[in-house]
Design a protein around this motif. Structure first.
Motif, PDB file in Angstrom:
ATOM      1  N   PHE A 172      14.545 102.980  52.987  1.00  0.00           N
ATOM      2  CA  PHE A 172      13.549 104.047  52.603  1.00  0.00           C
ATOM      3  C   PHE A 172      14.426 105.397  52.171  1.00  0.00           C
ATOM      4  CE2 PHE A 172      11.287 107.852  54.320  1.00  0.00           C
ATOM      5  CZ  PHE A 172      10.719 107.982  53.232  1.00  0.00           C
ATOM      6  N   GLN A 229       5.474 109.144  52.447  1.00  0.00           N
ATOM      7  CA  GLN A 229       5.928 108.519  53.582  1.00  0.00           C
ATOM      8  C   GLN A 229       7.223 109.636  53.954  1.00  0.00           C
ATOM      9  OE1 GLN A 229       6.527 104.376  53.833  1.00  0.00           O
ATOM     10  NE2 GLN A 229       8.583 104.682  54.985  1.00  0.00           N
ATOM     11  N   SER A 246       6.593 102.611  44.247  1.00  0.00           N
ATOM     12  CA  SER A 246       5.365 103.613  43.960  1.00  0.00           C
ATOM     13  C   SER A 246       6.089 105.023  44.430  1.00  0.00           C
ATOM     14  CB  SER A 246       4.231 103.400  44.745  1.00  0.00           C
ATOM     15  OG  SER A 246       3.523 104.556  45.018  1.00  0.00           O
ATOM     16  N   ARG A 280       3.947 106.769  47.015  1.00  0.00           N
ATOM     17  CA  ARG A 280       3.970 106.125  48.496  1.00  0.00           C
ATOM     18  C   ARG A 280       5.357 106.706  49.002  1.00  0.00           C
ATOM     19  NH1 ARG A 280       3.227 101.280  51.753  1.00  0.00           N
ATOM     20  NH2 ARG A 280       4.368 101.957  53.537  1.00  0.00           N
ATOM     21  N   ARG A 290      11.235  96.908  50.760  1.00  0.00           N
ATOM     22  CA  ARG A 290      10.165  97.725  50.608  1.00  0.00           C
ATOM     23  C   ARG A 290      10.441  99.438  50.955  1.00  0.00           C
ATOM     24  NH1 ARG A 290       4.882  94.196  50.000  1.00  0.00           N
ATOM     25  NH2 ARG A 290       5.933  92.425  49.339  1.00  0.00           N
ATOM     26  N   TYR A 291       9.566  99.837  51.945  1.00  0.00           N
ATOM     27  CA  TYR A 291       9.673 101.160  52.529  1.00  0.00           C
ATOM     28  C   TYR A 291      10.369 101.186  53.721  1.00  0.00           C
ATOM     29  CZ  TYR A 291       6.441 101.677  48.589  1.00  0.00           C
ATOM     30  OH  TYR A 291       5.782 101.740  47.255  1.00  0.00           O
ATOM     31  N   SER A 292      10.830 100.131  54.229  1.00  0.00           N
ATOM     32  CA  SER A 292      11.526  99.919  55.543  1.00  0.00           C
ATOM     33  C   SER A 292      12.328 101.180  55.759  1.00  0.00           C
ATOM     34  CB  SER A 292      12.075  98.639  55.620  1.00  0.00           C
ATOM     35  OG  SER A 292      13.460  98.986  56.115  1.00  0.00           O
ATOM     36  N   PHE A 293      11.968 101.762  57.160  1.00  0.00           N
ATOM     37  CA  PHE A 293      12.936 102.813  57.531  1.00  0.00           C
ATOM     38  C   PHE A 293      13.218 102.585  59.069  1.00  0.00           C
ATOM     39  CE2 PHE A 293       8.303 104.159  58.197  1.00  0.00           C
ATOM     40  CZ  PHE A 293       8.480 104.482  59.523  1.00  0.00           C
ATOM     41  N   LEU A 343      16.297  96.172  46.169  1.00  0.00           N
ATOM     42  CA  LEU A 343      15.606  96.385  47.360  1.00  0.00           C
ATOM     43  C   LEU A 343      14.220  95.750  47.531  1.00  0.00           C
ATOM     44  CD1 LEU A 343      16.903  99.952  48.888  1.00  0.00           C
ATOM     45  CD2 LEU A 343      17.444  97.690  49.666  1.00  0.00           C
ATOM     46  N   TYR A 395       5.077 100.145  38.506  1.00  0.00           N
ATOM     47  CA  TYR A 395       5.648  99.382  39.720  1.00  0.00           C
ATOM     48  C   TYR A 395       4.819  98.020  40.004  1.00  0.00           C
ATOM     49  CZ  TYR A 395       2.022 102.118  42.253  1.00  0.00           C
ATOM     50  OH  TYR A 395       0.936 102.620  42.892  1.00  0.00           O
ATOM     51  N   CYS A 397      19.697 100.124  44.920  1.00  0.00           N
ATOM     52  CA  CYS A 397      18.137 100.607  45.245  1.00  0.00           C
ATOM     53  C   CYS A 397      17.424  99.424  44.166  1.00  0.00           C
ATOM     54  CB  CYS A 397      18.099 101.967  44.613  1.00  0.00           C
ATOM     55  SG  CYS A 397      18.476 103.216  45.905  1.00  0.00           S
ATOM     56  N   ARG A 457       6.591  94.395  39.888  1.00  0.00           N
ATOM     57  CA  ARG A 457       6.709  93.528  41.182  1.00  0.00           C
ATOM     58  C   ARG A 457       6.346  92.169  40.637  1.00  0.00           C
ATOM     59  NH1 ARG A 457       3.568  97.517  45.300  1.00  0.00           N
ATOM     60  NH2 ARG A 457       4.984  99.260  45.047  1.00  0.00           N
ATOM     61  N   LEU A 511       6.825 111.637  57.608  1.00  0.00           N
ATOM     62  CA  LEU A 511       8.038 111.778  58.555  1.00  0.00           C
ATOM     63  C   LEU A 511       8.685 112.988  58.751  1.00  0.00           C
ATOM     64  CD1 LEU A 511       9.776 108.315  57.476  1.00  0.00           C
ATOM     65  CD2 LEU A 511       8.925 108.555  59.671  1.00  0.00           C
ATOM     66  N   MET A 545      15.764 105.191  48.796  1.00  0.00           N
ATOM     67  CA  MET A 545      14.534 105.331  47.568  1.00  0.00           C
ATOM     68  C   MET A 545      14.339 106.703  47.585  1.00  0.00           C
ATOM     69  SD  MET A 545      14.728 102.532  45.989  1.00  0.00           S
ATOM     70  CE  MET A 545      13.480 103.299  44.846  1.00  0.00           C
ATOM     71  N   LEU A 575      17.794 107.951  59.252  1.00  0.00           N
ATOM     72  CA  LEU A 575      16.453 107.818  58.262  1.00  0.00           C
ATOM     73  C   LEU A 575      17.313 107.818  56.780  1.00  0.00           C
ATOM     74  CD1 LEU A 575      13.472 107.529  57.830  1.00  0.00           C
ATOM     75  CD2 LEU A 575      13.618 110.037  57.649  1.00  0.00           C
TER      76      LEU A 575
END
Lengths: 419, 250
Positions: free
Chosen positions: A190, A217, A210, A213, B111-114, B105, B74, B102, B78, A221, A193, A185
């Protein structure tokens, strides 16, 4: 690619260590302790997703651990009563789902803001759930808690998980899976960030993210992994009580994570192992063990804010040139007053604790490090004070020399690195 | 010519004090636009309003024809607007490279991909390496950004600002506090990164302003008193009286 290979090697070594550990430490106590360590490693690492990675200080992380533990205990009872074909090793998935559920609900409320507001909301939610735990008997089982029996679930390839060794391997498996996942992770967009939001939330907003957000998240997790830890605790103890959701458990995970080191992935692992070890072994030796934890925490915060892992990482640049050996003499010398200080401190605490709490029932005689002494006489007190102040003065005198030795070792390294 | 940013009677109060007093301004796409004015004129406040850091008290702001007045920073980013800050605003504990990576990205859709490893994102890493080269910090790859020298941090600040590929770039005093040589380097960098983009900058160094800008707006006490080509601004008597003074003769 080299880094990737080294990490793979580290995970293989970790897996091997987890497999071998029960053969090395084979006593019943050791097995119980190692099982708990596995649970706490997951719990502390999940906490560090918040504190170390995203910069969110939570005072209520036990909520997700505890609630998931209760859900798992209820689920196990339900599975056993209805003879459902769900084996014990799958129960942590129920814990993860419970963590997800409560993480989404409480995360939506608490991650709108960071910093003090977040910390206060987490404290409030923690107290709220802890208060509920005492009132809502059907779910939390009141003072007795919810008992369960892991053996009653369907066997998994013939294993019924009665003996502790089988439970240990179940926990070790999940521990390894969770460590790998949580490490992975940190290496995702993510994960990076999260670090960015921790470092500078304002800037993160101006590169398209954001922060709310990201925090949400991370929170969810983190709750999922705390949920896995909680369900493993339910499996391990076969009992969940309201303590599991309480402030003490939240404080404990903070202690473990911070003492281990929040700036380093391995930090919470070290912290969980060390604190669990101390908790179990110290509580056998002294009744003042809580005090030692408090002192340890204060000392780490004041003198080693990077935690044990952070302190070890400081030495990494010295490893390459073998310069670290330059520090051995000064470290060995410093260890003498440091040991005197620690012994003096322990002696003072034990004497004070005995005379204040136990002397009126047990008399003035006590035993520290298997040496019996009379707490009402001046001798032990004087020795304690001499050790304590002698150690403190010695340490103070030697400290600048440690700094000098460091500077010399570091400079040597840079000379070597220069072309 | 298409308008990149349009301000329509924008006002901003802090309590009873009106800092921005009805600014109406169009900035064309592809233009290098400088905003100058004395200290306290409201230049940075205007930047904060356009980028969404502060909310307007009244009026409207459009970005490429779209109303962005009430959007979050933000959301504005975008839509293709990126800004730097007067006080260096980077990710101090992350490495220089990580700062840039960063910043690329979001624009590449990660985005918020994990579920993907950031080291394996070829496009993100190539783009980040490109930016590192452009801002001249390739040799500082793994250094924590917080320990860079001041001029390097300013270059990194610009790197983070342009990394996402925004077509409207706002730079808040990019050369403030730099030596003469560092300023020259920074100007060359700004010239390079603003090619084919809309650039809006606040700057005190008149040499930099007149050397770079296609158009200059003069903000005095929260109002635009002139907005024109550099030569016309230099010749404008009202501007000379209100602000430029000695510097115009220099």
């Amino acid at each position: 690619m080299m880094g990737g290979f080294r990490i793979l090697l580290a995970f293989v070594a970790l897996a091997a260590g987890l497999v071998i550990a029960p053969y090395v430490f084979s006593s019943g106590v050791a097995l119980t302790m190692m099982s708990l360590m596995g649970v706490m490693i997951i719990f502390a690492l999940s906490y560090n997703i918040l504190l170390g990675q995203t910069g969110l200080l939570s005072f209520g992380h036990a909520v997700y651990y505890g609630l998931a533990g209760f859900c798992a205990a209820h689920a196990m009872n339900l599975i056993a009563a209805n003879k459902l074909p769900i084996p014990l090793p799958a129960v942590p998935l129920i814990g993860a789902a419970a963590g997800l559920f409560f993480g989404v609900i409480f995360g939506a409320v608490s991650t709108r803001r960071a910093g003090t507001v977040f910390a206060m909301i987490s404290l409030g939610l923690g107290e709220l759930v802890a208060a509920f735990a005492l009132v809502l008997h059907t779910f939390f089982g009141g003072e007795e808690g919810i008992a369960t029996n892991r053996v009653k679930l369907a066997p998994f390839f013939g294993y019924k998980f009665g003996p502790q060794i089988q439970v240990y391997y179940l926990i070790a498996f999940w521990c390894l899976v969770c460590i790998i996942l949580m490490y992975a992770l940190t290496r995702t967009p993510f994960g990076r960030m999260c670090n960015a939001v921790r470092d500078n939330p304002e800037r993160a907003e101006f590169i398209g993210y954001s922060t709310q957000r990201v925090r949400f998240q991370a929170f969810v997790l983190s709750a999922v992994f705390a949920g896995i830890a909680g369900s493993l605790a339910a499996i391990n103890f076969e009992l969940m009580n309201s303590q599991a959701v309480g402030a003490a458990t939240s404080g404990q995970v903070l202690l473990m994570t911070f003492v281990g080191g929040i700036g380093n992935f391995a930090g919470p692992i070290i912290g969980a192992v060390l604190i669990t070890f101390l908790q179990i072994s110290l509580s056998d030796v002294t009744k003042a063990w809580m005090l030692y934890f408090g002192l340890l925490f204060i000392l780490v915060v004041m003198y080693v804010p990077g935690g044990i892992a952070g302190w070890l990482a400081l030495h990494r640049p010295l490893l390459r040139g073998g310069r670290i050996f330059k520090l051995v003499p000064i470290y060995a010398l410093t260890a003498i007053p440091a040991a005197a200080l620690v012994f003096g401190c322990i002696l003072l605490i034990e004497l004070a604790h005995h005379m204040l709490v136990e002397a009126h029932t047990d008399g003035p005689m006590l035993s520290v490090f298997r040496v019996s002494m009379n707490g009402a006489s001046i001798g032990p007190w004087l020795s304690a004070l001499v050790l304590f102040f002698g150690g403190a003065i010695g340490l103070r005198a030697l400290w600048p020399r440690v700094g000098d030795a460091w500077a010399i070792a570091m400079n040597d390294k840079s000379e070597e690195a220069a072309p | 010519m298409t308008v990149a940013i349009s301000l329509k009677d924008v006002r901003k109060n802090f309590g009873p004090t009106e800092i921005i007093r009805g600014v109406t301004l169009d900035i064309n796409q592809g233009e290098r636009h400088a905003i100058i004015g004395p200290n306290g004129a409201g230049k940075s406040t205007m930047f904060h309003l356009i980028s969404g850091r502060l909310k307007v008290s009244s009026g409207a702001i459009e970005l490429k024809g779209e109303d962005v007045t009430h959007l979050q920073p933000y959301e504005i980013n975008r839509r293709g607007l990126s800004r730097s800050f007067q006080v260096t605003n980077i990710f101090p504990k992350l490495s220089v490279y990580e700062n840039i990576r960063c910043a690329v990205l979001w624009s590449l859709g990660y985005r918020y991909s994990f579920w993907r490893f950031v080291d394996r994102l070829q496009d993100a890493n190539e783009r980040a390496a490109e930016i590192m080269e452009m801002i001249g910090l390739s040799s500082r790859h793994d250094v924590p950004a917080g320990v860079l020298a001041y001029a390097e941090q300013r270059a990194l600040e610009i790197g983070i600002t342009i990394a996402g590929g925004a077509d409207v770039i706002m730079l808040d005093e990019p050369t403030a506090g730099m030596s003469h040589a560092e300023t020259e380097q920074a100007v060359a960098l700004i010239r390079k990164v603003s090619e084919g983009r809309t650039l809006i900058m606040v700057e005190h160094d008149m040499g930099v302003v007149f050397g770079l800008a296609d158009r200059i707006s003069v903000l005095v006490y929260g109002q635009i008193i002139a907005s024109d080509a550099p030569q016309a601004i230099r010749a404008n008597p009202a501007v000379r009286e209100a602000y430029l003074g000695e510097e115009a003769h220099a």
